[in-house]
Scaffold this motif. Sequence first.
Motif, mmCIF file in Angstrom:
data_model
loop_
_atom_site.group_PDB
_atom_site.id
_atom_site.type_symbol
_atom_site.label_atom_id
_atom_site.label_comp_id
_atom_site.label_asym_id
_atom_site.label_seq_id
_atom_site.Cartn_x
_atom_site.Cartn_y
_atom_site.Cartn_z
ATOM 1 N N ALA A 115 -33.282 37.853 -5.487
ATOM 2 C CA ALA A 115 -33.652 37.159 -4.251
ATOM 3 C C ALA A 115 -34.547 35.943 -4.502
ATOM 4 O O ALA A 115 -34.593 35.021 -3.676
ATOM 5 C CB ALA A 115 -34.338 38.130 -3.295
ATOM 6 N N MET A 116 -35.221 35.904 -5.642
ATOM 7 C CA MET A 116 -36.093 34.767 -5.953
ATOM 8 C C MET A 116 -35.300 33.485 -6.203
ATOM 9 O O MET A 116 -35.849 32.391 -6.094
ATOM 10 C CB MET A 116 -37.009 35.112 -7.131
ATOM 11 C CG MET A 116 -38.027 36.181 -6.758
ATOM 12 S SD MET A 116 -38.840 36.972 -8.157
ATOM 13 C CE MET A 116 -39.927 35.689 -8.727
ATOM 14 N N PHE A 117 -34.000 33.584 -6.484
ATOM 15 C CA PHE A 117 -33.163 32.390 -6.636
ATOM 16 C C PHE A 117 -33.047 31.624 -5.319
ATOM 17 O O PHE A 117 -32.766 30.430 -5.321
ATOM 18 C CB PHE A 117 -31.754 32.756 -7.114
ATOM 19 C CG PHE A 117 -31.661 33.101 -8.575
ATOM 20 C CD1 PHE A 117 -32.255 32.327 -9.549
ATOM 21 C CD2 PHE A 117 -30.946 34.214 -8.969
ATOM 22 C CE1 PHE A 117 -32.158 32.649 -10.894
ATOM 23 C CE2 PHE A 117 -30.829 34.548 -10.307
ATOM 24 C CZ PHE A 117 -31.431 33.763 -11.277
ATOM 25 N N SER A 118 -33.235 32.309 -4.191
ATOM 26 C CA SER A 118 -33.025 31.669 -2.888
ATOM 27 C C SER A 118 -34.314 31.136 -2.272
ATOM 28 O O SER A 118 -34.297 30.648 -1.145
ATOM 29 C CB SER A 118 -32.363 32.658 -1.925
ATOM 30 O OG SER A 118 -33.242 33.738 -1.650
ATOM 31 N N THR A 119 -35.426 31.229 -2.976
ATOM 32 C CA THR A 119 -36.704 30.768 -2.424
ATOM 33 C C THR A 119 -37.059 29.405 -2.995
ATOM 34 O O THR A 119 -36.461 28.948 -3.965
ATOM 35 C CB THR A 119 -37.831 31.764 -2.745
ATOM 36 O OG1 THR A 119 -38.032 31.788 -4.151
ATOM 37 C CG2 THR A 119 -37.517 33.150 -2.227
ATOM 38 N N GLY A 120 -38.063 28.800 -2.393
ATOM 39 C CA GLY A 120 -38.459 27.473 -2.842
ATOM 40 C C GLY A 120 -39.870 27.360 -3.364
ATOM 41 O O GLY A 120 -40.264 26.313 -3.864
ATOM 42 N N HIS A 121 -40.642 28.438 -3.246
ATOM 43 C CA HIS A 121 -42.018 28.370 -3.743
ATOM 44 C C HIS A 121 -42.592 29.768 -3.952
ATOM 45 O O HIS A 121 -41.981 30.774 -3.584
ATOM 46 C CB HIS A 121 -42.902 27.532 -2.817
ATOM 47 C CG HIS A 121 -42.893 27.975 -1.386
ATOM 48 N ND1 HIS A 121 -43.650 29.017 -0.922
ATOM 49 C CD2 HIS A 121 -42.200 27.502 -0.327
ATOM 50 C CE1 HIS A 121 -43.439 29.178 0.362
ATOM 51 N NE2 HIS A 121 -42.557 28.271 0.753
#
Length: 136
Positions: A88-94
């Motif tokens: 899921a961290m691939f879809s975050t920005g910060h």
Amino acid sequence: MFDTKIAFVVRNDLAVWQRLNVVAFLATGITSAAPEIMGETYIDAKGHHYGNISRQPMLIFEADLAALQRTHRKGLERELTLIPYVHAMFSTGHDADNRAVFLAEDPENMNLVGIGLFGPKKAVDKVIKGLSLHQG
């Protein structure tokens, strides 16, 4: 040679850019959690100063999700320093969003794409036993 060991395990079904990205982020986590691994500043023959890097090797392994989850469990049991990265961290920005999606993961069944490990050499060796070095 070293009584500690640094290892990264990255999921084998990711695109190459994702694998590299995950290992880069995990490496920053290890150096933050274990600043004693950092060597001295590099200076070239003209006197230019460069940043410092780890004084010891970092090995990169690859595994499927089940092996990553097993590595995670064993690392927790042996109380190693663990730096996890979930899909899921691939879809975050910060960073704040990374922590939020990580918190939402099921601790018993994380969708891990990578994990960094640091600790006593023998303990790390037992946790990564059976994993293959990354062939990317």
